[in-house]
Design a protein around this motif. Structure first.
Motif, short mmCIF file in Angstrom:
data_model
loop_
_atom_site.label_atom_id
_atom_site.label_comp_id
_atom_site.label_asym_id
_atom_site.label_seq_id
_atom_site.Cartn_x
_atom_site.Cartn_y
_atom_site.Cartn_z
N VAL A 219 0.85 -1.20 0.00
CA VAL A 219 0.00 0.00 0.00
C VAL A 219 0.88 1.25 0.00
O VAL A 219 0.62 2.21 -0.74
CB VAL A 219 -0.95 -0.01 1.21
CG1 VAL A 219 -1.59 1.37 1.40
CG2 VAL A 219 -2.04 -1.06 1.01
N GLN A 248 -7.24 -7.33 0.68
CA GLN A 248 -8.33 -6.53 1.23
C GLN A 248 -7.98 -5.04 1.16
O GLN A 248 -8.76 -4.21 0.68
CB GLN A 248 -8.60 -6.94 2.68
CG GLN A 248 -9.57 -6.05 3.43
CD GLN A 248 -11.02 -6.40 3.15
OE1 GLN A 248 -11.33 -7.57 2.99
NE2 GLN A 248 -11.87 -5.40 3.11
N LYS A 249 -6.79 -4.69 1.64
CA LYS A 249 -6.38 -3.29 1.66
C LYS A 249 -6.26 -2.72 0.25
O LYS A 249 -6.68 -1.60 -0.03
CB LYS A 249 -5.06 -3.14 2.42
CG LYS A 249 -5.18 -3.39 3.91
CD LYS A 249 -3.82 -3.25 4.59
CE LYS A 249 -3.94 -3.53 6.08
NZ LYS A 249 -2.61 -3.46 6.76
N GLU A 252 -9.70 -2.06 -1.27
CA GLU A 252 -10.40 -0.91 -0.70
C GLU A 252 -9.80 0.41 -1.16
O GLU A 252 -10.52 1.38 -1.38
CB GLU A 252 -10.34 -0.98 0.83
CG GLU A 252 -11.14 -2.12 1.43
CD GLU A 252 -10.90 -2.28 2.93
OE1 GLU A 252 -9.97 -1.62 3.44
OE2 GLU A 252 -11.65 -3.03 3.58
N LYS A 253 -8.48 0.45 -1.34
CA LYS A 253 -7.80 1.71 -1.58
C LYS A 253 -7.54 2.00 -3.05
O LYS A 253 -7.44 3.17 -3.45
CB LYS A 253 -6.46 1.73 -0.83
CG LYS A 253 -6.60 1.71 0.68
CD LYS A 253 -5.23 1.67 1.36
CE LYS A 253 -5.36 1.68 2.87
NZ LYS A 253 -5.88 2.98 3.35
#
Length: 288
Positions: A219, A248-249, A252-253
């Motif tokens: 990320v 998941q991260k 979402e981002k």
């Protein structure tokens, strides 16, 4: 670390539907493994459940392979697990704790070569024309060298996975990112940034990190690329092994991002390591 629930949708013929992840034989090698990632209510960070109408249990994971064709939104993050037997072979070599350092590093390089090959399908800028062959005029298509692909390995382990990139991509530029993870907090720290001040408009970037575990490092790296002028859809992430918390991260981002990985493992332990995974990719690649 929150648990996540994952719903896998694979476009596979029903007769070929087998088990979790990359063992499904996709009719199109570039068909995506679609992840619908939503938070789960359980507080246990070590297990992942995959819900569906038809289920098969494999330890802590339940997976379903849907056969219906559904349109893929360009705004979704897509994860690709290419079903090539050589990819499975090199992942298996990497998993083996008896694999010595030189062979481990070579296996990482070979896996990176195959994943980059799959990820570059229908993505490289090309030019067409005609050339004279020994027997006549031929219509040809080349990868456009005026628009080099950028490769960004995350040090250290990313160097091993990207070692053979130049044998796949005719024109590349390599920019290094050094990101260390605090072993106690699991938070990333950038210690080296060799990215250009701004990537040219329309740049295509392969971001290479062998292990997508908790998601902190990847990320941070994608955010850096975006700060330097690269959009989500211009980035393809290359990894040897991925796990649900990182996916998941990213989902979402960064909608529109594409991830190519050798395999998806279901568990990340309290120390931030993927289980069963393949150990510390940097230590095993370089013997330190």
């Amino acid at each position: 670390m929150a648990t996540c629930r994952i719903k896998f949708t694979l476009r596979c013929p029903s007769s070929d539907s087998q088990r979790f992840g990359s063992t499904c034989r996709l009719p199109n090698p570039s068909s995506p493994l679609l992840l619908n990632l939503t938070p789960a209510s359980s507080s246990n960070p070590k297990k992942v459940s995959c819900s569906s109408a038809r289920r098969r249990s494999f330890g802590t994971v339940r997976a379903h392979m849907a056969t219906e064709e559904k349109p893929v939104s360009e705004d979704r993050m897509l994860v690709f697990v290419p079903p090539h037997p050589l990819i499975k072979h090199w992942v298996s070599v990497l998993r083996n704790e008896q694999t010595p350092c030189p062979i481990f590093r070579n296996a990482m390089a070979e896996l990176g070569r195959l994943l980059i090959y799959e990820a570059s399908r229908d993505w490289l800028p090309t030019v067409t024309g005609e050339i004279q062959s020994p027997l006549g005029v031929a219509s040809v298509e080349f990868v456009d060298p005026r628009e080099p692909i950028s490769v960004v390995p995350i040090l250290r382990a990313g160097l091993a996975l990207v070692e053979h990139a130049s044998s796949i991509l005719p024109a590349t530029r390599t920019y290094h990112l050094g990101i260390a993870r605090n072993e106690e907090t699991l938070q990333p720290t950038v210690y080296l940034n060799k990215l250009p001040d701004k990537f040219p408009e329309g740049s295509r970037v392969f971001l290479v990190d062998p292990m997508l575990a908790t998601g902190g490092t990847i990320v941070a790296a994608v955010n850096l690329l975006k700060d330097h002028g690269v959009d989500n859809k211009q980035i393809k992430v290359i990894s040897a092994v991925a796990a649900p918390p990182a996916l998941q991260k990213l989902s979402e981002k960064f909608p529109g991002l594409h991830v190519y990985t050798g395999i998806i493992d279901p568990i990340v332990n309290e120390k931030g390591f993927i289980i069963p995974g393949l150990g510390d990719a940097g230590d095993r690649s370089f013997g330190t």
